[in-house]
Design a protein around this motif. Structure first.
Motif, mmCIF file in Angstrom:
data_model
loop_
_atom_site.group_PDB
_atom_site.id
_atom_site.type_symbol
_atom_site.label_atom_id
_atom_site.label_comp_id
_atom_site.label_asym_id
_atom_site.label_seq_id
_atom_site.Cartn_x
_atom_site.Cartn_y
_atom_site.Cartn_z
ATOM 1 N N VAL A 122 -54.189 -2.595 -27.535
ATOM 2 C CA VAL A 122 -53.298 -2.653 -28.691
ATOM 3 C C VAL A 122 -52.520 -3.972 -28.659
ATOM 4 C CG1 VAL A 122 -51.493 -1.370 -27.445
ATOM 5 C CG2 VAL A 122 -51.443 -1.490 -29.951
ATOM 6 N N LEU A 123 -52.464 -4.638 -29.806
ATOM 7 C CA LEU A 123 -51.593 -5.788 -29.973
ATOM 8 C C LEU A 123 -50.321 -5.287 -30.643
ATOM 9 C CD1 LEU A 123 -54.123 -8.472 -31.271
ATOM 10 C CD2 LEU A 123 -53.339 -8.082 -28.937
ATOM 11 N N ALA A 124 -49.251 -5.230 -29.888
ATOM 12 C CA ALA A 124 -48.001 -4.643 -30.391
ATOM 13 C C ALA A 124 -46.866 -5.644 -30.206
ATOM 14 C CB ALA A 124 -47.679 -3.338 -29.678
ATOM 15 N N TYR A 125 -46.162 -5.951 -31.292
ATOM 16 C CA TYR A 125 -45.032 -6.882 -31.252
ATOM 17 C C TYR A 125 -43.843 -6.175 -30.611
ATOM 18 C CZ TYR A 125 -41.815 -10.509 -32.872
ATOM 19 O OH TYR A 125 -40.904 -11.531 -32.941
ATOM 20 N N ASN A 126 -43.466 -6.637 -29.420
ATOM 21 C CA ASN A 126 -42.418 -5.957 -28.660
ATOM 22 C C ASN A 126 -41.561 -6.993 -27.945
ATOM 23 O OD1 ASN A 126 -40.898 -3.967 -27.373
ATOM 24 N ND2 ASN A 126 -42.440 -3.599 -25.785
ATOM 25 N N PRO A 127 -40.823 -7.834 -28.713
ATOM 26 C CA PRO A 127 -40.058 -8.929 -28.087
ATOM 27 C C PRO A 127 -38.917 -8.455 -27.205
ATOM 28 C CG PRO A 127 -39.495 -8.739 -30.397
ATOM 29 C CD PRO A 127 -40.641 -7.814 -30.171
ATOM 30 N N TYR A 128 -38.475 -7.213 -27.408
ATOM 31 C CA TYR A 128 -37.336 -6.724 -26.627
ATOM 32 C C TYR A 128 -37.760 -5.829 -25.467
ATOM 33 C CZ TYR A 128 -35.067 -8.483 -30.792
ATOM 34 O OH TYR A 128 -34.679 -9.275 -31.838
ATOM 35 N N SER A 129 -39.063 -5.771 -25.211
ATOM 36 C CA SER A 129 -39.612 -5.037 -24.060
ATOM 37 C C SER A 129 -39.224 -3.571 -24.068
ATOM 38 C CB SER A 129 -39.178 -5.703 -22.742
ATOM 39 O OG SER A 129 -39.634 -7.034 -22.680
ATOM 40 N N TYR A 130 -39.296 -2.957 -25.249
ATOM 41 C CA TYR A 130 -39.061 -1.516 -25.324
ATOM 42 C C TYR A 130 -40.166 -0.756 -24.575
ATOM 43 C CZ TYR A 130 -35.653 -2.382 -29.058
ATOM 44 O OH TYR A 130 -34.577 -2.814 -29.798
ATOM 45 N N THR A 131 -39.855 0.455 -24.151
ATOM 46 C CA THR A 131 -40.860 1.317 -23.525
ATOM 47 C C THR A 131 -41.940 1.672 -24.552
ATOM 48 O OG1 THR A 131 -39.243 2.237 -21.983
ATOM 49 C CG2 THR A 131 -41.257 3.519 -22.357
ATOM 50 N N MET A 132 -43.209 1.595 -24.118
ATOM 51 C CA MET A 132 -44.319 1.892 -25.023
ATOM 52 C C MET A 132 -45.158 3.029 -24.447
ATOM 53 S SD MET A 132 -45.563 -1.977 -26.039
ATOM 54 C CE MET A 132 -46.868 -1.351 -27.092
ATOM 55 N N THR A 133 -45.595 3.935 -25.302
ATOM 56 C CA THR A 133 -46.533 4.997 -24.916
ATOM 57 C C THR A 133 -47.735 4.960 -25.856
ATOM 58 O OG1 THR A 133 -45.427 6.651 -26.308
ATOM 59 C CG2 THR A 133 -44.675 6.450 -24.019
#
Length: 463
Positions: A122-133
């Protein structure tokens, strides 16, 4: 004096060498660190030497600027390469990931093929390094160690599909912090050619089962008629059929067939056939081993002695005993027998055996492993030492692999396996590679179930 004249030229040569030998260490950075599609990316050249710059951005775009900018229109992972002074020794490549406003399913594979692994991520924009599931969902055709009951929860999944010709949908629910996204992507799974096992069955069919590194497809009937066929051999896209009254060859590309040898003699069956160089060799039911040129069509056997290279009546072998196959290796004929005078006889001429090996075994079929210098052989179920055995090329140190084996044997060096037939299946195990001729019994597996195969042939030409 000569040295003084040459001294200016030597200085120039040394200077040129010094310039050419300078070490350039290309490098660059880019910003922003997590660019999105449609956003301007600035590449900063941090190379301390050099005068000319050649950039490739992985999407077909190029630049000769020292510090170029670039806008990617599609999300994905791209290889960015900087080449300094047009020199292939001064090159730096980095990957850049371009994101979208919402997550996207990504794979590097341009095409998806039957039984060939590929990876989805997955290419997911997450600049703030949130937890991902992650929760991936796949069809029943998807195979992966990461998938359980059609679901995977890893950030990326490596899988392959066990069926082709249809469109597969991969769905993903990804959570980034407090935000949840539902996305999917369709993949068309294409067929791909592979080598295959051909199986001559007791009901007159010749089946094909293609073999892939990651699995096997189901056996399917070919257009070839297996009625009254006793054994088969495949080589260079040619399928040889050894029948009750003839030997035929089929071109497996065009399906054109022609007869090599035929006979009107009663009970003159063509058995245990194989190809050795430019020759076809085979046995009859009892007393002969035959040979002829493989590319000569429409030959006729008028008597039982036509084409014979070995005869039991003149070779110190008890006549009337069942043949168990033949082979030709290292300028030696191998001829197996059952009944009285059982074992394998080895000949260099056509009258007197060099020796007899495995005299304690009634052999109904055998095959030589020329790489490991071993013989795999089958003993009928009526014998106390029944089953599949392996021994050294001289017959030494026989080892029993299984007590269930019929007449089909074939070696596959690509997978390092021996395949054999039983009453209702085709089995395999890894080849023996030690001096004791032992085989890992834990490597025994089922190749194809519910098939009554009389003989096997490995078709190495992908189809």
């Amino acid at each position: 004096m000569i040295f003084k004249r040459l001294r200016p030229f030597l200085y120039v040569a040394i200077l040129i060498l010094a310039v050419n030998c300078k070490k350039i260490a290309p490098d660059f950075t880019y910003s922003p660190e997590m660019p999105k599609a449609g956003e301007t990316v600035t590449f900063t050249n941090t190379t301390t030497e050099g005068e000319n710059w050649n950039w490739t951005f992985g999407d077909g775009g190029t630049s000769t600027a020292k510090n170029p900018t670039k806008v990617y229109r599609k999300p994905g992972v791209y290889d960015v390469t900087l080449r300094v002074d047009s020199n292939d020794h001064f090159v730096k490549t980095k990957q850049i990931t371009i994101y979208d406003t919402i997550p996207a399913i990504y794979t590097e594979a341009e095409d998806i093929y039957y039984y060939e692994p590929f990876t989805v991520s997955v290419l997911a924009y997450n600049p703030y390094s949130y937890t991902m599931t992650y929760e991936w969902r796949f069809s029943d055709n998807a195979v992966s160690e990461d998938i359980s009951e059609n679901i995977a929860t890893t950030s990326s999944v490596t899988l392959f599909y066990s069926d082709f010709g249809q469109t597969e949908t991969v769905s993903l629910t990804v959570t980034i912090g407090d935000s949840t996204y539902h996305i999917s992507r369709d993949f068309h799974v294409s067929d791909v050619k592979a080598r295959s096992m051909l199986m001559n069955t007791s009901d007159g069919k010749i089946l094909r089962q293609r073999m892939y590194a990651n699995g096997l497809e189901e056996a399917k009937a070919t257009a070839y008629n297996g009625q009254s066929v006793n054994s088969i051999w495949a080589e260079n896209n040619q399928l040889y059929l050894f029948g009750n009254n003839n030997i035929k060859v089929i071109d497996m590309e065009t399906n054109a067939a022609q007869t090599i040898v035929s006979t009107a003699l009663p009970d003159q069956f063509f058995l245990n056939g194989f190809i050795s160089g430019n020759n076809i060799l085979w046995t009859d039911t009892y007393d002969h081993l035959y040979k002829t040129v493989k590319n000569t069509p429409n030959q006729t056997m008028a008597t039982t002695e036509d084409f014979a290279v070995l005869s039991a009546t003149v070779s110190n072998i008890t006549p009337g005993e069942t043949n168990g196959g033949c082979a030709y290796y290292d300028n030696v004929y191998f001829w197996a027998k059952q009944g009285t005078g059982k074992g394998i006889y080895r000949f260099k001429n056509t009258t007197t055996p060099i020796d007899t090996i495995l005299p304690q075994f009634a052999i109904q079929a055998f095959v030589i492993d020329e790489v490991q210098q071993k013989i795999y052989f089958s003993v009928p179920a009526s014998e106390t030492n029944k089953g599949l055995w392996v021994c050294s090329i001289d017959g030494g140190r026989p080892f029993q692999i299984t007590d269930n084996c019929t007449t089909g044997l074939v070696i596959d060096y690509q997978s390092d396996k021996i395949y054999w037939t039983t009453e209702n299946s085709v089995m395999y195990c890894t080849l023996s590679k030690n001096t004791q001729n032992t085989v890992s019994l834990s490597s025994i597996g089922i190749f194809s179930e519910n098939i009554q195969a009389l003989d096997l042939a490995l078709d190495r030409v992908p189809k």
